[in-house]
Motif scaffolding. Structure first.
Motif: not given
Length: 214
Positions: A112-123, A142-152
């Motif tokens: 549910s939190e992944l919707t806030h990750v910019p540049g995420l296309l599919s999982y 690949l720069e988008i990877k860093s946003h995953f660390h912001t997800i609690g």
């Protein structure tokens, strides 16, 4: 959590040559999963006005379920280079059932939190056999990877639950030249985590194959 994160990236990290055969085998499965994303995108009856992400549960062989979440389907259809992260894992045989339940709950919260990750296309996620999971994340870069660390939920799973759950993890990163339509995957690097057990932090090894990723 920050303290645990820094310990994961301490002197335990090593540049080593990992078994290339393992990476090649993983890439076969991840490529198949990417093809299934493409097939799903091309399926008739798509509702363009349906709320995102679009969720699909495909029935694979031997009663395996392949979960696909599409966050930005229109970008996935375009023929430009994309990036991917492949998370392949093996569970500890003696993993505590409570830990298993907690990790499942964290996975549900993360989706549910992944919707806030910019540049995420599919999982996508596929359990190839009991305790052996393949997860494919397709990104704009690949720069988008860093946003995953912001997800609690992701931080909780990675730094608190993982040492009690996983035996090993292979974390691949790479590119999709020409996007899904290109039908190719280029592997850029792999991090290999091995967990000693008893909640100890993992040993981390890294192999870099290419520096030309998107």
């Amino acid at each position: 959590m920050n303290q645990n994160q820094s310990s994961y990236q301490s002197t335990e990290d090593q540049k080593v040559v990992l078994p290339l055969q393992k990476s090649k085998q993983d890439l076969v499965v991840l490529k198949y999963m990417a093809q299934q994303v493409r097939v799903t995108l091309q399926a008739p009856g798509q509702l363009e006005d349906a709320s995102l992400p679009w969720s699909y549960y495909l029935n694979e062989r031997q009663r395996r379920t392949h979960r696909i979440l599409l966050y930005q389907p229109q970008l996935l259809l375009q023929k430009h280079d994309l990036a991917f992260v492949g998370f392949v894992s093996g569970r500890q045989q003696n993993a505590d059932p409570e830990t298993v339940d907690r990790l499942d709950a964290a996975d549900y919260d993360m989706l549910s939190e992944l919707t806030h990750v910019p540049g995420l296309l599919s999982y996508s996620s596929l359990e190839l056999r009991a305790g052996r999971w393949y997860n494919l994340v397709i990104l704009k870069s690949l720069e988008i990877k860093s946003h995953f660390h912001t997800i609690g939920a992701h931080r909780h799973a990675a730094y608190e639950l993982s040492p009690h759950y996983y035996e090993w993890i292979r974390l691949h990163s790479g590119s999709l030249p020409g996007g899904l339509a290109g039908g190719k995957m280029a592997l850029c690097g792999t991090k290999y985590y091995t967990f000693p057990g008893n909640g100890q932090r993992p040993h981390v090894q890294e192999q870099v194959y290419s520096s030309c990723c998107v």
